[in-house]
Design a protein around this motif. Sequence first.
Motif, PDB file in Angstrom:
ATOM      1  N   LEU A   9       0.869  -1.171   0.000  1.00 31.10           N
ATOM      2  CA  LEU A   9       0.000   0.000   0.000  1.00 31.10           C
ATOM      3  C   LEU A   9       0.904   1.218   0.000  1.00 31.10           C
ATOM      4  CD1 LEU A   9      -2.708   1.460   0.269  1.00 31.10           C
ATOM      5  CD2 LEU A   9      -2.615   1.060   2.738  1.00 31.10           C
ATOM      6  N   ASP A  10       0.978   1.902  -1.142  1.00 32.43           N
ATOM      7  CA  ASP A  10       1.926   3.002  -1.321  1.00 32.43           C
ATOM      8  C   ASP A  10       1.271   4.375  -1.303  1.00 32.43           C
ATOM      9  OD1 ASP A  10       4.092   1.201  -1.670  1.00 32.43           O
ATOM     10  OD2 ASP A  10       3.535   0.904  -3.763  1.00 32.43           O
ATOM     11  N   ASP A  11      -0.042   4.420  -1.384  1.00 28.61           N
ATOM     12  CA  ASP A  11      -0.738   5.699  -1.465  1.00 28.61           C
ATOM     13  C   ASP A  11      -0.778   6.353  -0.082  1.00 28.61           C
ATOM     14  OD1 ASP A  11      -2.576   7.510  -3.156  1.00 28.61           O
ATOM     15  OD2 ASP A  11      -3.777   7.098  -1.370  1.00 28.61           O
ATOM     16  N   LEU A  12      -0.077   7.492   0.081  1.00 31.63           N
ATOM     17  CA  LEU A  12       0.035   8.119   1.398  1.00 31.63           C
ATOM     18  C   LEU A  12      -1.317   8.519   1.983  1.00 31.63           C
ATOM     19  CD1 LEU A  12       1.862   9.038   3.690  1.00 31.63           C
ATOM     20  CD2 LEU A  12       2.165  11.221   2.488  1.00 31.63           C
ATOM     21  N   PRO A  13      -2.232   9.138   1.213  1.00 27.04           N
ATOM     22  CA  PRO A  13      -3.540   9.449   1.800  1.00 27.04           C
ATOM     23  C   PRO A  13      -4.272   8.213   2.324  1.00 27.04           C
ATOM     24  CG  PRO A  13      -3.222  10.738  -0.189  1.00 27.04           C
ATOM     25  CD  PRO A  13      -2.078   9.756  -0.123  1.00 27.04           C
ATOM     26  N   GLU A  14      -4.162   7.082   1.611  1.00 29.45           N
ATOM     27  CA  GLU A  14      -4.797   5.847   2.090  1.00 29.45           C
ATOM     28  C   GLU A  14      -4.140   5.359   3.371  1.00 29.45           C
ATOM     29  OE1 GLU A  14      -6.175   2.459  -0.272  1.00 29.45           O
ATOM     30  OE2 GLU A  14      -5.498   3.558  -2.036  1.00 29.45           O
ATOM     31  N   ILE A  15      -2.802   5.453   3.416  1.00 30.89           N
ATOM     32  CA  ILE A  15      -2.066   5.051   4.607  1.00 30.89           C
ATOM     33  C   ILE A  15      -2.487   5.914   5.791  1.00 30.89           C
ATOM     34  CG2 ILE A  15       0.230   5.096   5.674  1.00 30.89           C
ATOM     35  CD1 ILE A  15       1.358   4.162   2.970  1.00 30.89           C
ATOM     36  N   GLN A  16      -2.567   7.214   5.555  1.00 27.65           N
ATOM     37  CA  GLN A  16      -2.952   8.123   6.640  1.00 27.65           C
ATOM     38  C   GLN A  16      -4.385   7.880   7.088  1.00 27.65           C
ATOM     39  OE1 GLN A  16      -1.978  11.966   4.919  1.00 27.65           O
ATOM     40  NE2 GLN A  16       0.046  11.945   5.862  1.00 27.65           N
ATOM     41  N   GLN A  17      -5.241   7.518   6.170  1.00 29.14           N
ATOM     42  CA  GLN A  17      -6.626   7.206   6.532  1.00 29.14           C
ATOM     43  C   GLN A  17      -6.679   5.976   7.422  1.00 29.14           C
ATOM     44  OE1 GLN A  17      -9.455   5.796   3.429  1.00 29.14           O
ATOM     45  NE2 GLN A  17     -10.773   7.465   4.109  1.00 29.14           N
ATOM     46  N   LEU A  18      -5.870   4.961   7.098  1.00 28.37           N
ATOM     47  CA  LEU A  18      -5.842   3.761   7.919  1.00 28.37           C
ATOM     48  C   LEU A  18      -5.320   4.088   9.315  1.00 28.37           C
ATOM     49  CD1 LEU A  18      -4.746   0.259   6.698  1.00 28.37           C
ATOM     50  CD2 LEU A  18      -4.316   0.989   9.033  1.00 28.37           C
ATOM     51  N   ILE A  19      -4.285   4.948   9.387  1.00 31.00           N
ATOM     52  CA  ILE A  19      -3.760   5.378  10.686  1.00 31.00           C
ATOM     53  C   ILE A  19      -4.858   6.054  11.497  1.00 31.00           C
ATOM     54  CG2 ILE A  19      -2.239   7.078  11.785  1.00 31.00           C
ATOM     55  CD1 ILE A  19      -0.158   6.445   9.629  1.00 31.00           C
ATOM     56  N   GLN A  20      -5.592   6.948  10.861  1.00 30.89           N
ATOM     57  CA  GLN A  20      -6.612   7.710  11.577  1.00 30.89           C
ATOM     58  C   GLN A  20      -7.797   6.854  11.999  1.00 30.89           C
ATOM     59  OE1 GLN A  20      -6.912  10.761   8.517  1.00 30.89           O
ATOM     60  NE2 GLN A  20      -6.008  12.275   9.897  1.00 30.89           N
ATOM     61  N   HIS A  21      -8.027   5.744  11.295  1.00 27.22           N
ATOM     62  CA  HIS A  21      -9.145   4.868  11.632  1.00 27.22           C
ATOM     63  C   HIS A  21      -8.762   3.799  12.661  1.00 27.22           C
ATOM     64  CE1 HIS A  21     -11.591   5.778   7.717  1.00 27.22           C
ATOM     65  NE2 HIS A  21     -11.537   6.791   8.562  1.00 27.22           N
ATOM     66  N   THR A  22      -7.465   3.731  13.009  1.00 30.42           N
ATOM     67  CA  THR A  22      -7.013   2.760  14.006  1.00 30.42           C
ATOM     68  C   THR A  22      -7.070   3.413  15.376  1.00 30.42           C
ATOM     69  OG1 THR A  22      -5.532   1.720  12.392  1.00 30.42           O
ATOM     70  CG2 THR A  22      -5.133   1.237  14.713  1.00 30.42           C
ATOM     71  N   ARG A  23      -7.904   2.895  16.248  1.00 34.03           N
ATOM     72  CA  ARG A  23      -8.150   3.561  17.527  1.00 34.03           C
ATOM     73  C   ARG A  23      -7.014   3.382  18.526  1.00 34.03           C
ATOM     74  NH1 ARG A  23     -14.108   2.122  19.455  1.00 34.03           N
ATOM     75  NH2 ARG A  23     -13.191   0.044  19.550  1.00 34.03           N
ATOM     76  N   LEU A  24      -6.333   2.236  18.480  1.00 35.01           N
ATOM     77  CA  LEU A  24      -5.269   1.963  19.433  1.00 35.01           C
ATOM     78  C   LEU A  24      -4.045   1.455  18.685  1.00 35.01           C
ATOM     79  CD1 LEU A  24      -4.930   2.039  22.576  1.00 35.01           C
ATOM     80  CD2 LEU A  24      -5.263  -0.433  22.524  1.00 35.01           C
ATOM     81  N   ALA A  25      -2.919   2.141  18.875  1.00 29.77           N
ATOM     82  CA  ALA A  25      -1.680   1.772  18.202  1.00 29.77           C
ATOM     83  C   ALA A  25      -0.731   1.095  19.186  1.00 29.77           C
ATOM     84  CB  ALA A  25      -1.020   3.011  17.607  1.00 29.77           C
TER      85      ALA A  25
END
Length: 212
Positions: A9-25
């Motif tokens: 997964l190379d698309d930065l906006p998609e990566i950032q969206q996944l980060i923002q949708h992950t509640r606990l890291a």
Amino acid sequence: MYTPRAFALDDLPEIQQLIQHTRLAQLVSVGEHGLQASHLPLLLNPDEGANGTLYGHMAKANPQWRDLQNGAEALVIFAGADAYVSPAFYPAKAEHGKVVPTWNYLAVHAYGKAEVFTDAERLLAVVSALTDRHEGGRPQPWAVSDAPADYIDGMLKAIVGFALPIERVIGKRKLSQNRSQADINGVRNGLAASDDVRDQTLARFIPQGVAE
């Protein structure tokens, strides 16, 4: 993270969206006491730095912040949806039987060196932003300002904050892309029909194609 080209997964906006949708890291670092890990809710400022900057806090009693303060590189793991994939989902099972189980999932690994801070104003901004994010969907959201000011001041003294500019990031989207379109469709349909909401969640990430 091992990432075959088909799953990258190379698309930065998609990566950032996944980060923002992950509640606990999971924040992982290595230092004087070896490997340490903490489970933390984090905030992403996607516009700060080349890949965005993560903000969070941890208990001052947690020794891991000293690793960050000493300049250790940190790995932050954002685990997205995941699901077991049964060979029964594949039409190929009936054709030749050369199939085995696997696991599909979404994940991001972010790396960087963090700045640690104890300034009360900055800590309050991070704590308030995290609270507003997770209280936002409630009918009557709680706000940090609802608590007595002297109580909050005392709580802030018990934590440390950090800002972690993401220096490099790896995204992985393992959704059976290495299978035929018929098998991909089978996986999507099989997970969507599951009684487990986690399977149903992952199914929504698998595009519906035309069977071969």
